[in-house]
Enzyme design. Sequence first.
Site, PDB file in Angstrom:
ATOM      1  N   ASP A   1       0.657  -1.296   0.265  1.00 54.06           N
ATOM      2  CA  ASP A   1       0.258  -0.039   0.091  1.00 54.06           C
ATOM      3  C   ASP A   1       0.805   1.507  -0.230  1.00 54.06           C
ATOM      4  OD1 ASP A   1       0.443  -1.099   2.665  1.00 54.06           O
ATOM      5  OD2 ASP A   1      -0.294   0.799   3.294  1.00 54.06           O
ATOM      6  N   HIS A   2       2.546   1.316  -0.365  1.00 54.37           N
ATOM      7  CA  HIS A   2       3.291   1.716  -0.048  1.00 54.37           C
ATOM      8  C   HIS A   2       3.134   2.953  -0.902  1.00 54.37           C
ATOM      9  CE1 HIS A   2       5.113  -0.882   2.021  1.00 54.37           C
ATOM     10  NE2 HIS A   2       5.687  -0.480   2.163  1.00 54.37           N
ATOM     11  N   GLY A   3       1.961   2.431  -2.097  1.00 55.31           N
ATOM     12  CA  GLY A   3       2.315   4.233  -3.127  1.00 55.31           C
ATOM     13  C   GLY A   3       1.164   5.157  -2.652  1.00 55.31           C
TER      14      GLY A   3
ATOM     15  N   GLY B   1       7.990  -4.295   9.017  1.00 57.80           N
ATOM     16  CA  GLY B   1       9.520  -4.593   8.054  1.00 57.80           C
ATOM     17  C   GLY B   1      10.397  -3.185   8.721  1.00 57.80           C
ATOM     18  N   GLY B   2       9.424  -2.448   9.422  1.00 57.98           N
ATOM     19  CA  GLY B   2      10.693  -1.051   9.100  1.00 57.98           C
ATOM     20  C   GLY B   2      11.296  -0.654   7.832  1.00 57.98           C
TER      21      GLY B   2
ATOM     22  N   ARG C   1       3.514   6.622  17.457  1.00 56.15           N
ATOM     23  CA  ARG C   1       4.459   8.420  17.004  1.00 56.15           C
ATOM     24  C   ARG C   1       3.522   9.006  17.263  1.00 56.15           C
ATOM     25  NH1 ARG C   1       3.995   5.806  11.003  1.00 56.15           N
ATOM     26  NH2 ARG C   1       5.557   4.163  10.680  1.00 56.15           N
TER      27      ARG C   1
ATOM     28  N   TYR D   1       0.635   2.210  16.518  1.00 53.81           N
ATOM     29  CA  TYR D   1       2.236   2.334  15.806  1.00 53.81           C
ATOM     30  C   TYR D   1       2.179   3.352  17.058  1.00 53.81           C
ATOM     31  CZ  TYR D   1       3.226  -0.515  11.580  1.00 53.81           C
ATOM     32  OH  TYR D   1       3.248  -1.078  10.356  1.00 53.81           O
TER      33      TYR D   1
ATOM     34  N   LYS E   1      -0.613  -5.412  14.445  1.00 53.64           N
ATOM     35  CA  LYS E   1       0.878  -4.945  13.111  1.00 53.64           C
ATOM     36  C   LYS E   1       1.169  -3.844  14.216  1.00 53.64           C
ATOM     37  CE  LYS E   1       3.097  -3.897   8.832  1.00 53.64           C
ATOM     38  NZ  LYS E   1       2.706  -2.880   8.188  1.00 53.64           N
TER      39      LYS E   1
ATOM     40  N   SER F   1       1.432   6.373   0.216  1.00 53.89           N
ATOM     41  CA  SER F   1       2.157   7.408   1.161  1.00 53.89           C
ATOM     42  C   SER F   1       3.092   8.047   0.010  1.00 53.89           C
ATOM     43  CB  SER F   1       2.510   6.557   2.126  1.00 53.89           C
ATOM     44  OG  SER F   1       2.999   5.773   1.860  1.00 53.89           O
TER      45      SER F   1
ATOM     46  N   ARG G   1       8.582  -3.678   2.367  1.00 55.33           N
ATOM     47  CA  ARG G   1       9.777  -3.379   1.520  1.00 55.33           C
ATOM     48  C   ARG G   1      11.262  -3.987   1.394  1.00 55.33           C
ATOM     49  NH1 ARG G   1       7.978   1.874   3.525  1.00 55.33           N
ATOM     50  NH2 ARG G   1       7.971   3.441   2.608  1.00 55.33           N
TER      51      ARG G   1
END
Length: 265
Positions: free
Chosen positions: A27-29, A203-204, A149, A147, A178, A31, A232
């Site tokens: 789903d990184h596209g 994964g970080g 943050r 997370y 997660k 962000s 990634r």
Amino acid sequence: MSEIGKSIRIERIMDRNSRNMVIIPMDHGISDGPIKGLINIADSINKVAEGGANAVLMQKGMIKHGHRGYGHDVGLIVHMSASTSLGPDPNNKVQVCSVEEVMKMGADAVSIHVNVGSETEADQLQKFGKVAEDCNIWGIPLLAMMYPRGKKVTNPHDPVMVAHAARVGAELGADVVKTVYTGDVDSFKDVVEGCPVPVVIAGGPKTETDEQFLEMIRGAIDAGSRGVAIGRNVFQHKDPTKITRAITEIVHKDRTVEEALEMLK
């Protein structure tokens, strides 16, 4: 009846023998844009499916561009949260679709992202509660990416903060949580023990070596994690199929790091 639906669907995103999960988020596209490894999402999905991934995770608009009608089957998790790196507050995750909408697209599960400690934590938690309610109504599993943050978070891998974030996920109704690995087995055991639903690790950032990457996964499994949700370090790997297979050796077959590294030769 909704619990039956959840039980049936969650079988599609986990290994039926180990009861663990190898999930590859793509789903990184939204962000970060069209980054390496996600230019051709269909090709990337094919590679990780061939490597034995249990599920891929993506935004709703990418399903028609990449999900499968060929090769090895792979579960589909649709992500319901979004923000971009270009926005004024990338930690402000907003809901961009509904449970009913993504069920019509064939999703086996849905996921949401909550940044505990962010400026908009309250809104994110409120939306989390409503999504969890809808998932119970429709019988679809919910994965919550939790997370620490925000301004008060000086170390996002702090075991106490990670355990708190994971627990929030369970408290509000997630079926799987997660979160980030805390760096060692003992501290991550505390995270897992404090979260009554299955925990999988993120994964970080891209790791420097395959061995370092697989050691993190081995440590998480030793601490009681039920698998991984890693993007990634898989789809940007020089051989996504082989690294996925190496991950499955640890997560599903309880192999050592050395044995898993053999999959990369």
